[in-house]
Design a protein around this motif. Structure first.
Motif, PDB file in Angstrom:
ATOM      1  N   PRO A  44       1.339   5.861  -9.896  1.00 28.63           N
ATOM      2  CA  PRO A  44       2.182   7.445  -9.687  1.00 28.63           C
ATOM      3  C   PRO A  44       1.653   8.400 -10.417  1.00 28.63           C
ATOM      4  O   PRO A  44       1.911   9.544 -10.162  1.00 28.63           O
ATOM      5  CB  PRO A  44       3.625   7.011 -10.092  1.00 28.63           C
ATOM      6  CG  PRO A  44       3.588   5.758 -11.255  1.00 28.63           C
ATOM      7  CD  PRO A  44       2.171   4.809 -10.543  1.00 28.63           C
ATOM      8  N   THR A  71      -4.603   6.768  -5.019  1.00 28.79           N
ATOM      9  CA  THR A  71      -4.869   5.651  -5.913  1.00 28.79           C
ATOM     10  C   THR A  71      -6.101   4.893  -5.453  1.00 28.79           C
ATOM     11  O   THR A  71      -7.238   4.579  -6.227  1.00 28.79           O
ATOM     12  CB  THR A  71      -4.030   4.575  -6.143  1.00 28.79           C
ATOM     13  OG1 THR A  71      -2.665   5.304  -6.598  1.00 28.79           O
ATOM     14  CG2 THR A  71      -4.209   3.303  -7.066  1.00 28.79           C
ATOM     15  N   LEU A  85      -2.971  14.017  -7.281  1.00 27.46           N
ATOM     16  CA  LEU A  85      -3.322  14.523  -5.928  1.00 27.46           C
ATOM     17  C   LEU A  85      -4.211  15.747  -5.730  1.00 27.46           C
ATOM     18  O   LEU A  85      -4.607  16.360  -6.775  1.00 27.46           O
ATOM     19  CB  LEU A  85      -1.883  14.798  -5.331  1.00 27.46           C
ATOM     20  CG  LEU A  85      -0.800  13.686  -5.308  1.00 27.46           C
ATOM     21  CD1 LEU A  85       0.406  14.331  -4.761  1.00 27.46           C
ATOM     22  CD2 LEU A  85      -1.265  12.342  -4.570  1.00 27.46           C
ATOM     23  N   GLU A 140       4.551   8.519  -0.329  1.00 31.37           N
ATOM     24  CA  GLU A 140       4.266   7.244  -0.956  1.00 31.37           C
ATOM     25  C   GLU A 140       2.908   6.833  -0.213  1.00 31.37           C
ATOM     26  O   GLU A 140       1.880   6.126  -1.031  1.00 31.37           O
ATOM     27  CB  GLU A 140       5.364   6.242  -0.632  1.00 31.37           C
ATOM     28  CG  GLU A 140       6.569   6.163  -1.349  1.00 31.37           C
ATOM     29  CD  GLU A 140       7.637   5.351  -0.987  1.00 31.37           C
ATOM     30  OE1 GLU A 140       8.640   5.142  -1.889  1.00 31.37           O
ATOM     31  OE2 GLU A 140       7.582   4.685  -0.041  1.00 31.37           O
ATOM     32  N   GLN A 172       0.221   8.877  -2.382  1.00 28.67           N
ATOM     33  CA  GLN A 172       0.186   8.392  -3.457  1.00 28.67           C
ATOM     34  C   GLN A 172      -0.918   7.206  -3.634  1.00 28.67           C
ATOM     35  O   GLN A 172      -1.815   7.093  -4.398  1.00 28.67           O
ATOM     36  CB  GLN A 172       1.281   7.855  -4.287  1.00 28.67           C
ATOM     37  CG  GLN A 172       1.120   8.003  -5.925  1.00 28.67           C
ATOM     38  CD  GLN A 172       0.524   9.503  -6.408  1.00 28.67           C
ATOM     39  OE1 GLN A 172       1.354  10.451  -6.249  1.00 28.67           O
ATOM     40  NE2 GLN A 172      -0.285   9.372  -7.278  1.00 28.67           N
TER      41      GLN A 172
END
Length: 764
Positions: A185, A124, A189, A117, A120
Motif C-alpha cells: 500500500p 506493486t 502511484l 485496489e 495499487q
C-alpha cells in the motif's frame, strides 16, 4: 481454434469473461485461468493480475460493471501503473472462482475500492518488473521505465554501462508465472503529470455488441440440459398455498409442476411452455390483508409505532430548542418520498446448475461473493464448491429482484438435479422486488432579524434497518430457515444542511414495521433527504427575497468539519463555491429572487431551479440548475434543460463519467415525476408500465455536464451522487414558475394541479 465468448458461455467452461477488448478469447486466457489455480487473497498481487507471454494482461476484480463503465475505467487504472495500453487488458469481474472478494458493488465503491485496489496491485507489480528487468539488463531500476509493455531506459538515463539500449517486455519477464507478491500500500502511484491512460475519454468496447444484439446478458445464458422455469407467486403478500390443480395444464406438453410447501413453479425444456403453464395453472391461495395501503402513507408513516420514543439524535450542534424559541422568524415544511421500485427495463433472471453440495450460479447480482455465502447457508451448500458468475443484467441500481431470481433457480435446480433458468415477468419484477423505502421529513428553521439561520431542526420518520441478510422469497415459501434482516442502506445521510446555522439537530424516528420488503435503491435515502434540505433552503431564500444561488454561496459550510479546522473548512468552501458557480455560469443564471416575474413561455409557465449538495457530506460536490415548464391546464411538468457541475476528484474516464452523471439525472427525473409504488391492503398494485410509469424518450431533457477534474485529489466515484439534487432542483423550478411548492413525490399532473388550486384558494 478460437472460440467466441457466447460459445464459451454456452459450453459452461471454467472461464467466463464478462468483458474483453478482443473479438475472441485468447488461448492463454483459456489455458491459464482454471479456478482451482487462481489465488483469491486480496492482499496478493496475483489475485488481481495475470501477465501473459504475449504482453497482454488479465485484470480480476470482485466489483462488477452494472452499466457504469467500470471495466474500461479499471483497465485504464491498471494500464497507467503497468505501462501497457488499455487494449492489451482484459477485465474479468464478479466471478467468485477467479476474482477476489472486494465487497458488493454499491455506494459508488466500484472504483474507489475496486479500481483503487487493482491500481495499487498494478503499481506493486510495476516495481517488481523494474527490479527484475534491472537484473536482466544490468541497469539500475531507477534508470528504467515501462512503455507499451516494454521495460526500457528512461529518456534521462545516463548512457553507458552494460546493456544500454536494451529492453525487455513484461511478458518475457514474467509471462504466465506468478509474481508471488503482496500488495504494497506504500508503493507510490504514477503522478498525474505522467498519465497516459487515466483522464482519457476512451470508448467502452462493450457498447458495439450491446447495440447490435451480440452481447451476452444473463438472460441469454444457456447450458446443456437446462430447464426453463416460472415461479407462481400468491395474489396476496403473506398468503399460503392451499391447493394446486395440475390437470389445468394437462394440454401443455412436457411441463412439470414443482411444489415445495408454499413455493410453486412450473418447469419445461421449452420456455414458452413454461410461460403458458404459469398463466394457466390453477392454484388456490389464502388471502392476507396486512398492509396499510399506500393512500395516506405519509400519515401512516408519521403515526406508526417507533422503535424508541422521542427518536434517535444523529446530529446535534448547540442548544437548538432554546435558540429556536428566541428566533425572530420561524419556518417549517414537511416533505414526503414514497416507496419506489428499481424498475429495471428487463425483469430479473438467473441460471443455476446445482450438483451435490456445490455448483454454479449465473447472476447479475451486484454482490456475487455475498450471494455465494448467503445461498450456501440457506440451501445447505458448501461455499468452496459454489461458484457465482456475474453476467450483465438490465441494470440494478441497488438490490432488485436478481438475488430472489437466483434463489428461485437454486431451489429448483437442487430439487430437480438439472440446470434451471428462472426469468421473472414484468409483474413479478415490479410487484415483488424489494423497494426503496418511504421517507417523511419535517424541517424547521429559525432566523434572526438579520436573516441569519440561528436554528435548523430536522425530524425524520424512516423504516428500521433490521440486522441480518434480507430474506429471500423462495426460502420463505419453501420453509427454509434464513435471516429476516431488513435494510435500505445508509438512508440518514445528507440530512444536515450544508449551510451555516448557529445550532442544529437531526433526529430519526425508526419505525418498528415496514409494510413492504426494503432494499437499497440508488443513492439510498440521500435523494429524499436532499429534496427536503434543498427545497427548504429555497423556501428560506424566498422568505428573505434572496437569489437562491447567492443565498447558498453566502452561507456555505460543512457541518461535519470542526470549527477549529479552518484549513479544511476553507478548502471545502472553495470546492463547493466553484462547483456552484460553474453550474450557474454554464446555465446562464442571472441573480433574482423566485418566483419568476415573467413566467410565461407561450401557454406554459416557465421557471428555473437550483440545488447543491456534497454527497454524504464527504464525497462528490454536485450543483444543478434546471429549466422547467408547467402546463397550468394539465399540471404536466416538463424538464427542458439540466446543467450539472460535478466534482468527484480524479476523473478516470470523462466520457464514461458523463454517461454516469447523465444517467443519474434522467433516472431521478423519472423517479421525481412519475414513480410511486401503490398497494392496497393485500398486494402491490403498481405492477406494469401503466400503473408504474417511468420517463419516456420524448420527456428526456437536454443535459449539460460540467466536469471538474482534480487529478491531485482522490477519486470518490460517480454511480449515485448526481441523483441527489434532482428532485429539489425540479421542485424549486416549479415554484419559480408557479409560486406553488411541491413537497410530495412524485410530481404527477394531478398533484401539481391540486397544489396550484390549493394555493389559488388560499390566496383568495
Amino acid at each position: 481454434m478460437d472460440i467466441s465468448r457466447r460459445d464459451l458461455l454456452k459450453a459452461g467452461g471454467a472461464l467466463v469473461v464478462s468483458f474483453t477488448f478482443d473479438a475472441a478469447i485468447p488461448r492463454w486466457a483459456r489455458a491459464q485461468t482454471q479456478p482451482q489455480d487462481k489465488p483469491l487473497d486480496p492482499s496478493d498481487v496475483d489475485s488481481f493480475l495475470a501477465i501473459h507471454p504475449n504482453g497482454t494482461v488479465t485484470v480480476y476484480t470482485g466489483k462488477v460493471d452494472v452499466g457504469t463503465g467500470l471495466r474500461i475505467a479499471v483497465a485504464q487504472m491498471a494500464a497507467e501503473e503497468l505501462g501497457v495500453a488499455t487494449d492489451r487488458i482484459t477485465v474479468i469481474d464478479g466471478d467468485t472462482a477467479m476474482c477476489p472478494d472486494q465487497g458488493g458493488t454499491g455506494g459508488s465503491t466500484g472504483l474507489t475500492r475496486g479500481g483503487a485496489e487493482v491500481r495499487q496491485a498494478a503499481a506493486t507489480a510495476r516495481q517488481a518488473f523494474l527490479s527484475l528487468a534491472a537484473e536482466r539488463l544490468n541497469r539500475s531500476a531507477n534508470e528504467l521505465t515501462i512503455v507499451n509493455g516494454v521495460v526500457r531506459l528512461r529518456p534521462d538515463a545516463v548512457v553507458g554501462g552494460g546493456g544500454e539500449g536494451s529492453s525487455i517486455s513484461i511478458g518475457a519477464l514474467v509471462g504466465d508465472r506468478r509474481l508471488s507478491l503482496k500488495v504494497d500500500p506504500r508503493i507510490p502511484l504514477q503522478q498525474p503529470s505522467a498519465f497516459t491512460s487515466i483522464g482519457k475519454p476512451l470508448p467502452r468496447p462493450d457498447i458495439p455488441a450491446k447495440c447490435t444484439g451480440r452481447h451476452t446478458y444473463v438472460h441469454d445464458m444457456t447450458v446443456p440440459g437446462m430447464l426453463h422455469a416460472r415461479v407462481i407467486r400468491p395474489a396476496s403478500i403473506g398468503a399460503y398455498l392451499v391447493a394446486v390443480d395440475e390437470s389445468s395444464i394437462r394440454e401443455i406438453p412436457d411441463v412439470r409442476v414443482v411444489r415445495i410447501k408454499n413455493f410453486l413453479a412450473v418447469v419445461s425444456k421449452d420456455e414458452w411452455a413454461a410461460v403458458r403453464a404459469a398463466r394457466e395453472l390453477k392454484a388456490t391461495w389464502s388471502e392476507s390483508a396486512t398492509l396499510p395501503g399506500s393512500d395516506g402513507l405519509d400519515r401512516w408513516t408519521r403515526n406508526a409505532d417507533e422503535m424508541r420514543d422521542g427518536g434517535n439524535p444523529i446530529y446535534v450542534r448547540g442548544d437548538m430548542p432554546a435558540v429556536m424559541a428566541t428566533a425572530a422568524k420561524k419556518y417549517s415544511a414537511t416533505y414526503f418520498w414514497p416507496y419506489q421500485s428499481h424498475a429495471s427495463l428487463g425483469p430479473s433472471c438467473a441460471l443455476a446448475d446445482i450438483k451435490d453440495d456445490g455448483g454454479t450460479i449465473w447472476s447479475s447480482s451486484q454482490g456475487t461473493h455475498g450471494m455465494r455465502q448467503n445461498l450456501s447457508r440457506i440451501f445447505g451448500l458448501a461455499p468452496a464448491k459454489l461458484r457465482v458468475v456475474f453476467l450483465d443484467g438490465s441494470g440494478s441500481y441497488g438490490t432488485n429482484g436478481g438475488d430472489h431470481a437466483a434463489a428461485d433457480a437454486v431451489l429448483l435446480s437442487k430439487h430437480l438435479g438439472q440446470p434451471v433458468r428462472v426469468q421473472w415477468s414484468r409483474e413479478d419484477e415490479t410487484g415483488w422486488d424489494p423497494k426503496g423505502p418511504q421517507q417523511l421529513l419535517e424541517v424547521h428553521a429559525g432566523l434572526d432579524a438579520t436573516g441569519r439561520i440561528v436554528a435548523w431542526d430536522t425530524q425524520m420518520w424512516l423504516s428500521n434497518n433490521a440486522p441480518g441478510t434480507r430474506a429471500l422469497l423462495a426460502a420463505d415459501a419453501a420453509g427454509l430457515p434464513q435471516d429476516h434482516g431488513q435494510g435500505a442502506g445508509a438512508i440518514t445521510q445528507n440530512t444536515e444542511p450544508p449551510y451555516a446555522a448557529d445550532t442544529g439537530r437531526v433526529i430519526v424516528h425508526w419505525l418498528r414495521e415496514a409494510p413492504l420488503p426494503l432494499s437499497n435503491l440508488r443513492a439510498p435515502g440521500k435523494i429524499a433527504n436532499v429534496f427536503a434540505v434543498e427545497s427548504f433552503t429555497d423556501e428560506l431564500a424566498f422568505a428573505l427575497h434572496a437569489d437562491p444561488v447567492e443565498f447558498r454561496l453566502s452561507r456555505l459550510t460543512d457541518p461535519r468539519i470542526q470549527p477549529r479546522d479552518e484549513d479544511a473548512l476553507r478548502r471545502h468552501i472553495a470546492r463547493a463555491s466553484e462547483t456552484i458557480k460553474r453550474a450557474a455560469d454554464a446555465f446562464g443564471w442571472r441573480p433574482r429572487p423566485s418566483p419568476n416575474p415573467q413566467p410565461r413561455r407561450g401557454s406554459l409557465l416557465a421557471g428555473r431551479g437550483f440545488a447543491y449538495m456534497r454527497y454524504k457530506q464527504a464525497e462528490n460536490y454536485i450543483a444543478m440548475a434546471m429549466d422547467v415548464t408547467v402546463d397550468p391546464a394539465t399540471g404536466r411538468i416538463a424538464v427542458a434543460r439540466v446543467v450539472c457541475a460535478h466534482d468527484c476528484g480524479l476523473v478516470v474516464n470523462p466520457d464514461a463519467l458523463k454517461n454516469q452523471v447523465e444517467g443519474c439525472i434522467v433516472q431521478t427525473i423519472s423517479r421525481t415525476l412519475h414513480e410511486e409504488v401503490t398497494f392496497d391492503r393485500s398486494r402491490v398494485t403498481s405492477v406494469d408500465w401503466v400503473s408504474y410509469p417511468i420517463l419516456r424518450f420524448p420527456e428526456a431533457p437536454q443535459v449539460d455536464v460540467v466536469l471538474i477534474d482534480r487529478p491531485d485529489q482522490p477519486l470518490v466515484g460517480a454511480g449515485e451522487a448526481a441523483t441527489t439534487p434532482v428532485a429539489a432542483a425540479i421542485a424549486n423550478a416549479v415554484f419559480d414558475a408557479t409560486g406553488t411548492r411541491l413537497r410530495s413525490v412524485p410530481f404527477t399532473p394531478e398533484r401539481v394541479k391540486a397544489a396550484m388550486a390549493a394555493r389559488s384558494t388560499a390566496s383568495a
